[in-house]
Design a protein around this motif. Sequence first.
Motif, PDB file in Angstrom:
ATOM      1  N   GLN A  44     -30.705  30.966 -10.719  1.00 29.44           N
ATOM      2  CA  GLN A  44     -29.808  30.992 -11.883  1.00 29.44           C
ATOM      3  C   GLN A  44     -28.542  31.772 -11.555  1.00 29.44           C
ATOM      4  O   GLN A  44     -27.432  31.319 -11.850  1.00 29.44           O
ATOM      5  N   GLU A  45     -28.705  32.952 -10.966  1.00 28.05           N
ATOM      6  CA  GLU A  45     -27.564  33.820 -10.655  1.00 28.05           C
ATOM      7  C   GLU A  45     -26.614  33.166  -9.658  1.00 28.05           C
ATOM      8  O   GLU A  45     -25.402  33.136  -9.874  1.00 28.05           O
ATOM      9  N   ARG A  46     -27.151  32.666  -8.567  1.00 22.53           N
ATOM     10  CA  ARG A  46     -26.321  32.147  -7.473  1.00 22.53           C
ATOM     11  C   ARG A  46     -25.684  30.800  -7.791  1.00 22.53           C
ATOM     12  O   ARG A  46     -24.585  30.510  -7.325  1.00 22.53           O
ATOM     13  N   TYR A  47     -26.382  29.974  -8.565  1.00 23.46           N
ATOM     14  CA  TYR A  47     -25.904  28.617  -8.808  1.00 23.46           C
ATOM     15  C   TYR A  47     -25.402  28.399 -10.231  1.00 23.46           C
ATOM     16  O   TYR A  47     -24.959  27.300 -10.560  1.00 23.46           O
ATOM     17  N   GLY A  48     -25.492  29.407 -11.093  1.00 25.52           N
ATOM     18  CA  GLY A  48     -25.001  29.269 -12.458  1.00 25.52           C
ATOM     19  C   GLY A  48     -25.779  28.256 -13.280  1.00 25.52           C
ATOM     20  O   GLY A  48     -25.212  27.581 -14.132  1.00 25.52           O
ATOM     21  N   LYS A  49     -27.068  28.143 -13.007  1.00 34.14           N
ATOM     22  CA  LYS A  49     -27.910  27.182 -13.716  1.00 34.14           C
ATOM     23  C   LYS A  49     -28.581  27.842 -14.905  1.00 34.14           C
ATOM     24  O   LYS A  49     -28.742  29.055 -14.941  1.00 34.14           O
ATOM     25  N   SER A  50     -29.007  27.012 -15.841  1.00 38.41           N
ATOM     26  CA  SER A  50     -29.780  27.520 -16.966  1.00 38.41           C
ATOM     27  C   SER A  50     -31.193  27.826 -16.483  1.00 38.41           C
ATOM     28  O   SER A  50     -31.611  27.380 -15.401  1.00 38.41           O
ATOM     29  N   LYS A  51     -31.921  28.556 -17.287  1.00 37.26           N
ATOM     30  CA  LYS A  51     -33.304  28.890 -16.948  1.00 37.26           C
ATOM     31  C   LYS A  51     -34.133  27.619 -16.761  1.00 37.26           C
ATOM     32  O   LYS A  51     -34.932  27.515 -15.829  1.00 37.26           O
ATOM     33  N   GLU A  52     -33.931  26.651 -17.638  1.00 34.65           N
ATOM     34  CA  GLU A  52     -34.677  25.406 -17.574  1.00 34.65           C
ATOM     35  C   GLU A  52     -34.344  24.616 -16.307  1.00 34.65           C
ATOM     36  O   GLU A  52     -35.234  24.036 -15.678  1.00 34.65           O
ATOM     37  N   GLU A  53     -33.060  24.585 -15.938  1.00 33.30           N
ATOM     38  CA  GLU A  53     -32.653  23.883 -14.726  1.00 33.30           C
ATOM     39  C   GLU A  53     -33.261  24.531 -13.483  1.00 33.30           C
ATOM     40  O   GLU A  53     -33.758  23.832 -12.597  1.00 33.30           O
ATOM     41  N   ALA A  54     -33.224  25.847 -13.422  1.00 31.91           N
ATOM     42  CA  ALA A  54     -33.784  26.561 -12.277  1.00 31.91           C
ATOM     43  C   ALA A  54     -35.285  26.334 -12.186  1.00 31.91           C
ATOM     44  O   ALA A  54     -35.822  26.094 -11.104  1.00 31.91           O
ATOM     45  N   LYS A  55     -35.970  26.364 -13.330  1.00 34.25           N
ATOM     46  CA  LYS A  55     -37.421  26.129 -13.342  1.00 34.25           C
ATOM     47  C   LYS A  55     -37.729  24.724 -12.858  1.00 34.25           C
ATOM     48  O   LYS A  55     -38.626  24.518 -12.045  1.00 34.25           O
ATOM     49  N   ARG A  56     -36.967  23.750 -13.323  1.00 31.07           N
ATOM     50  CA  ARG A  56     -37.172  22.361 -12.920  1.00 31.07           C
ATOM     51  C   ARG A  56     -36.926  22.194 -11.418  1.00 31.07           C
ATOM     52  O   ARG A  56     -37.694  21.526 -10.723  1.00 31.07           O
ATOM     53  N   ASP A  57     -35.877  22.834 -10.902  1.00 30.90           N
ATOM     54  CA  ASP A  57     -35.582  22.761  -9.468  1.00 30.90           C
ATOM     55  C   ASP A  57     -36.731  23.342  -8.638  1.00 30.90           C
ATOM     56  O   ASP A  57     -37.139  22.760  -7.641  1.00 30.90           O
ATOM     57  N   VAL A  58     -37.255  24.484  -9.067  1.00 31.67           N
ATOM     58  CA  VAL A  58     -38.357  25.114  -8.338  1.00 31.67           C
ATOM     59  C   VAL A  58     -39.613  24.252  -8.438  1.00 31.67           C
ATOM     60  O   VAL A  58     -40.318  24.065  -7.445  1.00 31.67           O
ATOM     61  N   ASP A  59     -39.870  23.699  -9.619  1.00 25.62           N
ATOM     62  CA  ASP A  59     -41.036  22.816  -9.782  1.00 25.62           C
ATOM     63  C   ASP A  59     -40.957  21.624  -8.831  1.00 25.62           C
ATOM     64  O   ASP A  59     -41.937  21.290  -8.155  1.00 25.62           O
ATOM     65  N   GLU A  60     -39.792  20.991  -8.766  1.00 22.44           N
ATOM     66  CA  GLU A  60     -39.613  19.837  -7.886  1.00 22.44           C
ATOM     67  C   GLU A  60     -39.784  20.236  -6.426  1.00 22.44           C
ATOM     68  O   GLU A  60     -40.407  19.519  -5.644  1.00 22.44           O
TER      69      GLU A  60
END
Length: 65
Positions: A44-60
Amino acid sequence: MNNDIFKGNWKQVKGNAKAKWGELTDDDLDQAEGNREVLEGKIQERYGKSKEEAKRDVDEWVNSL
């Protein structure tokens, strides 16, 4: 991959995480130490993503391992 397995295999997958999220520093990954929530926060910090986006990225990413 459940959180215990993820944490236990962190040293092996840490390089894979660095390849996926190149803006994360080694220090960021060391701080995460296999903790998904910390990793998501760093993304989230480095890429400016929302919490949901970061969670989805990690899940994938975890599902692709």
